[in-house]
Structure formats: C-alpha cells, structure tokens
Design a protein around this motif. Structure first.
Motif, mmCIF file in Angstrom:
data_model
loop_
_atom_site.group_PDB
_atom_site.id
_atom_site.type_symbol
_atom_site.label_atom_id
_atom_site.label_comp_id
_atom_site.label_asym_id
_atom_site.label_seq_id
_atom_site.Cartn_x
_atom_site.Cartn_y
_atom_site.Cartn_z
ATOM 1 N N HIS A 309 0.827 -1.204 0.000
ATOM 2 C CA HIS A 309 0.000 0.000 0.000
ATOM 3 C C HIS A 309 0.857 1.248 0.000
ATOM 4 C CE1 HIS A 309 -3.708 -2.316 0.926
ATOM 5 N NE2 HIS A 309 -2.834 -3.133 1.483
ATOM 6 N N PHE A 314 -2.518 3.362 5.987
ATOM 7 C CA PHE A 314 -2.719 1.922 5.804
ATOM 8 C C PHE A 314 -1.442 1.155 6.126
ATOM 9 C CE2 PHE A 314 -6.196 3.383 2.914
ATOM 10 C CZ PHE A 314 -7.228 2.836 3.644
ATOM 11 N N LYS A 315 -0.298 1.729 5.778
ATOM 12 C CA LYS A 315 0.965 1.091 6.121
ATOM 13 C C LYS A 315 1.083 0.930 7.644
ATOM 14 C CE LYS A 315 3.916 2.612 2.259
ATOM 15 N NZ LYS A 315 4.567 1.321 1.976
#
Length: 397
Positions: A309, A314-315
């Motif tokens: 990603h 999101f990471k």
C-alpha cells in the motif's frame, strides 16, 4: 421470605419498651391498640397487626424501621429480598471461598475477632443452639481462643457465610482483602483467588483504589463480554462452525475463569484461521510455522503487507496488525499455560486474557473478511474450507 420478614419485624418492634409499642406501631401505619395488650406480649401485639398487612406493606414497614434503628437480622432479610433480581452467589462458590481460609487466619495484620466484630454484631447475636453461652461473641471466644476447637470453616459457617446476603458476603470479602487484614503479596494473591471464584457467578473482586499505598478491593458485577463478541462469533461461525468457531467460543468462556488457557487459545485461534485460509488459497505451509510466519505468508496472499500500500495510514495499520500477531505469540510464551510457569513468572489475570482473546478475535475476523472479499473480487469459490488435516500433500513440499 416475607413470612420470615414478618417474624423479624415483629421481633424488632418487640425490642421497644411495652408502653412504646402501640405508638411505634401507629407510626409504622399498623393497627392501633392499647398498652395492656402490648404488656401481655409485645411480639404477639406486633405479629397480629403485621398479619393484616400485605407483602408490599411489610417490606415498606421493614425499610422504615430499618432506617430508624439498627437491626442486623431485619437488614439482612431486606437485602436478600432486594437481591432476588441479581445473579446469586451459589452455595458451591461460598464453600470454595470458605475453603480459602482453611488453616489460615482471616487477617494477618489484626486479630480475627476484631475483623469479625467489624462485620457482625456478635455481641448482640445469639449463640448457636445448643450452647452455654448467651451471645455469639462469647461462643466464638470460648471455642476459638479459650479452647480452640472450631475450625475456620466452622467459624465462617456459624457466622452464616453460606446463607447470608450477597451484601454481607461482599463486605466480608472486601474486609479480608483490605490492607489492614493482609498486605503485600499475600493480599494480592488472596484477592486473585477470590476473584477467580466469584467470576463463576458473574461477579469480580475489583481494585477499588489505594490507601497509604496499598490496594483495596470491592465486589462488582463482572463484565459480560465485549461488544464485539457477538459479531466475531457470527463471522467465525460462518467461516467454519466447527473447529475455528469452537476455538473462539472456548477462549471466550475461559477469559475470566482460566486466563492462562484463554491466552493459549487466542494464539491457536489465529494459527487456525491463517492455516485454513492458506489451505483454501492453495498455499503451502509447514507444521512448524508459528503465527507470525503464517501471517506473513497470508499477508502476501491477501495483500496485507504494508509494502502493498502507498497510503501511510494503511501502512501503519497493517504494520500494527503484524505487531499484534507477534505480540500475541510473545504473550502466550510469557503468560499462557503452554509452558511451566516457574516460581517467578508473572501470572495472567482475566484482563490479560480479555485483551489477548479480543485481539485474536478481531484479527481473525479481519482476515476472514479480507479473504471473502478477495475471493469475491477474483470470482473464487465460496464453499467452506476443508480441514487442513486432509490436505497434507500441500504441506512441506
């Protein structure tokens, strides 16, 4: 219970002077009468008028009198009536609580009799029949101090711990775990044992605060589970109603009563889900693979690796998921029942098990939902997965 309350209420009224009984009964909204009748028998005078009162009226009158005068038996009976609506503390649990004090004092920092006097008006309670002593205090003094021929179980059962109200039982449990009863490790260990027993009946001995640096406890209703329990159960039951869902259900049940076992099951639940999804996806895994290794393999299949990603948020979230899986494995090694605890290892508490099981359930649900979404995107099959035990040809090749 109302019949007993009528008797206790009549006895409490009869404690007054005979010339005061008619006035007291009038104040309690009972029938009128004269002093001559009260002089004949104060108890019968009150009992006759209470016999005409309804159950609700008897309870109301008892509360009024209990608010005006201290009467242990009357207060106890009112408490038992009030407690009909809540979960009971069973006789089995009460016996197990009493057994905690076999061969040990009720308090280490103060005398047992001092603790008992703070909870029961033993100087005004009758000695058990048959007995040569007039009061319960004299009886206990004779048989625990002068003769020492009562066991701790005998003492606590004589005090009524098997049948007393929950309120009285909880006062006792708070008193024996207070800093002026025990201190240090002995206090904490006793509180943990009591808490473990109470949780079987939906109560918990919770930390209420600190005084002079030492903890003190109070009994409360135990949490009935996290809000996510139902949704996690539904998701795992739809994924696999036998092995995976059964593992989750057992882990939930053991959070309070067997925290070490629940932590072990939390780790195993994640291991189950990873293996089942990998197997359904046609991926290879080894029997020796632990949850972090299985999760990394599954993350590639489900595109859950942080590097898959570009958005930083999101990471971070997906990196935290990896950390959760690794931390659950570490927690299991430290606190679960999978290894010998040894003399110095920390013992897991229900709150540790709650955290571990809830985290495992949330991660398992996320993995299942992601797998279902990936199958839908790819137009894959949606039949329930076969048991990993029948796909040995995919492992270790």
């Amino acid at each position: 219970m109302i019949k007993e309350l009528r008797h206790l209420l009549a006895s409490a009224i009869a404690d007054a002077k005979a010339y005061d009984v008619p006035g007291l009964c009038r104040r309690l909204n009972l029938g009128d009468g004269d002093e001559q009748e009260a002089y004949a028998s104060k108890y019968k005078y009150a009992q006759k008028r209470l016999g005409d009162a309804s159950a609700n009226q008897v309870v109301t009158i008892a509360r009024q009198l209990a608010a005006e005068e201290t009467h242990f038996g009357l207060a106890e009976q009112l408490a038992k009536i009030d407690e009909l609506k809540g979960p009971p503390v069973t006789t089995i649990t009460r016996r197990r609580l009493i057994a905690l004090f076999e061969g040990r004092p009720l308090a280490r920092e103060i005398d047992d009799m001092e603790l008992i006097r703070s909870l029961w008006p033993i100087a005004s309670l009758r000695a058990p029949h048959p007995s040569d002593e007039a009061t319960l205090e004299d009886y206990l003094h004779r048989h625990t101090i002068r003769n020492d021929d009562l066991t701790q179980r005998d003492v606590l059962e004589t005090l009524g711990l098997l049948t007393c109200s929950r309120a009285q039982l909880f006062k006792f449990l708070a008193a024996v775990t207070a800093p002026d009863a025990f201190s240090g490790t002995e206090q904490v260990e006793l509180a943990e044992k009591i808490d473990g027993l109470l949780r079987h009946d939906s109560y918990t001995l919770a930390l209420a605060g600190r005084i002079s640096g030492s903890p003190f406890y109070t009994v409360r209703l135990a949490p009935t589970g996290s809000p996510a329990d139902e949704s996690i159960s539904a998701a795992l039951a739809a994924f696999d109603p036998t092995q995976v869902h059964a593992r989750w259900t057992t882990a939930m049940e053991r959070r309070a009563s067997e925290p070490a076992g629940a932590i072990t099951l939390a780790r195993t639940l994640l291991e189950d889900v990873c293996k089942w999804i990998l197997d359904q996806a046609g991926e290879i895994w080894q029997d020796a693979d632990d949850p972090p290794v299985l999760y990394r393999k599954l993350a590639k299949v489900l595109k859950l690796a942080p590097d898959d990603h570009t958005e930083q948020v999101f990471k971070q979230i997906l990196g935290s998921c990896q950390s959760v899986v690794e931390s659950l494995g570490a927690l299991r090694n430290k606190l679960s029942d999978a290894h010998s605890a040894g003399p110095k290892r920390a013992r897991p508490q229900p709150r540790h098990a709650e955290l571990a099981v809830n985290l495992a359930g949330a991660m398992a649900t996320f993995l299942v939902a992601t797998w279902e979404a990936r199958k839908g995107e790819a137009g894959g099959r949606s039949t329930p997965p076969a048991s990993p035990s029948v796909t040995e040809s995919k492992k270790g090749q």
